[in-house]
Design an enzyme around this catalytic site. Structure first.
Site, mmCIF file in Angstrom:
data_model
loop_
_atom_site.group_PDB
_atom_site.id
_atom_site.type_symbol
_atom_site.label_atom_id
_atom_site.label_comp_id
_atom_site.label_asym_id
_atom_site.label_seq_id
_atom_site.Cartn_x
_atom_site.Cartn_y
_atom_site.Cartn_z
ATOM 1 C CE1 TYR A 1 -4.775 -1.960 -0.320
ATOM 2 C CE2 TYR A 1 -2.890 -0.560 -1.044
ATOM 3 C CZ TYR A 1 -4.268 -0.968 -1.149
ATOM 4 O OH TYR A 1 -4.858 -0.805 -2.310
ATOM 5 C CB SER B 1 -1.871 -1.004 -4.593
ATOM 6 O OG SER B 1 -1.568 0.383 -3.975
#
Length: 335
Positions: free
Chosen positions: A153, A128
């Site tokens: 995350y 990501s």
């Protein structure tokens, strides 16, 4: 027909990728745990698009279930694996951190072990843009250090990259991590800004605009994402023979390991993004200006020169076209 496993096949990117690979002639096995992080009906709708395709087979499996996963690998000879299954969302990681460790760390560990004991030509996995964390140098480059994540995350995705490198080094598993930048498009996730804003504007409800609309995001259309992945899959990662431990390059390695950014490289301000949605809907948004939220970054922009050099392609869909296609889908889906 080459056999490929797609984890998270009922997800946004996973479902689009599964369809494309089936169309390209791959024998695609898709797995997903169909959890209720968001509306499960949307996940079933994505799977219905794939139903009846002779090249696609679906199994409901959770990555944390090692027994089911090992049995799947044992009964199929996968040549490629694309791991897209993950607990997504920066903001949700602030309130439910354990979900990220279970799915993104333990689940990925199980994939790595399965690939170790059932050798594959290439493991491609979703990282990501959030791993860039506190980095301020724009555009973000895979050759820059990313040791300062600002959300769990992001930390879980950085952990995936480190784990992949370890297995590439120890067991010679070719691995490629893809740092996706703000993916959007038809069948997109309901927790993403485009879905939230479109729904609220149509219903006449206010939208929360963080950092007073001054955030900039590298919005990347879903078709560009899946085209990039499809081109990367057959190009197994190879060692960088020029890699040096005295001047280590974070984006490559002495092992068959590498990282690519996958982004549009054309950041758009949140204010402009909302204006494009308003124009397509023919309706103004009611804006509730908010401060920056914890875990968010003010701007993202991808340096995709490595991707372009490797596969001869870079995302380029203009935001106006991508938003228009999403809204057309949204209106049809919800009519």
């Amino acid at each position: 027909m080459q056999s490929i496993l797609i984890t998270g096949a009922a997800g946004f990117i996973g479902s689009h990728l599964s369809k494309k690979l089936c169309d390209l002639g791959f024998n695609v096995v898709g797995i997903d745990n169909l959890n209720n992080y968001y509306d499960v009906n949307l996940k079933h709708s994505r799977l219905r698009v794939l139903e009846g395709n002779p090249n696609f087979k679906f199994h409901k499996i959770d990555l944390i279930d090692r027994e089911d996963l090992n049995q799947l690998f044992g009964s199929n000879k996968f040549e490629y694996v694309v791991n897209l299954a993950a607990q997504a969302g920066v903001r949700y990681s602030l309130v439910n951190p354990h979900a990220y460790i279970e799915s993104n760390v333990v689940g990925f560990m199980n994939i790595l072990e399965a690939c170790r004991h059932n050798p594959v030509k290439h493991l491609v996995y979703a990282s990501s843009s959030s791993v860039y964390g506190a980095n301020k140098k724009i555009p973000f480059s895979v050759h820059d250090n990313v040791d300062h994540p600002i959300s769990l995350y992001a930390a879980s995705k950085k952990a995936n990259e480190l784990m992949a490198h370890t297995y590439s080094s120890l067991y010679n598993i070719p691995t490629t991590g893809l740092r996706f930048f703000t993916v959007y498009g038809p069948y997109g996730r309901p927790d993403m800004a485009l879905f939230i804003f479109t729904k609220a504007i149509l219903e006449g409800r206010p939208i929360e605009v963080y950092n007073n609309g001054e955030m900039r995001r590298d919005f990347t259309y879903i078709d560009d994402i899946v085209e990039s992945i499809a081109r990367i899959i057959p190009k197994s990662a190879k060692p960088n023979t020029d890699w040096s431990g005295t001047d280590p390059d974070p984006g490559t390695s002495f092992a068959p390991y590498r990282i690519f950014n996958v982004g549009n490289s054309q950041p758009v301000s949140l204010t402009t993004f909302i204006e494009i949605i308003e124009e397509k809907l023919g309706k103004k948004a009611i804006k509730k200006l908010m401060p920056m939220q914890e875990g968010d970054v003010s701007a993202t922009c991808a340096d995709v020169e490595d991707l372009k050099r490797e596969v001869g392609f870079k995302p380029s869909t203009p935001i106006e076209i991508g938003v228009s296609k999403f809204v057309d889908w949204y209106l049809e889906y919800n009519k």
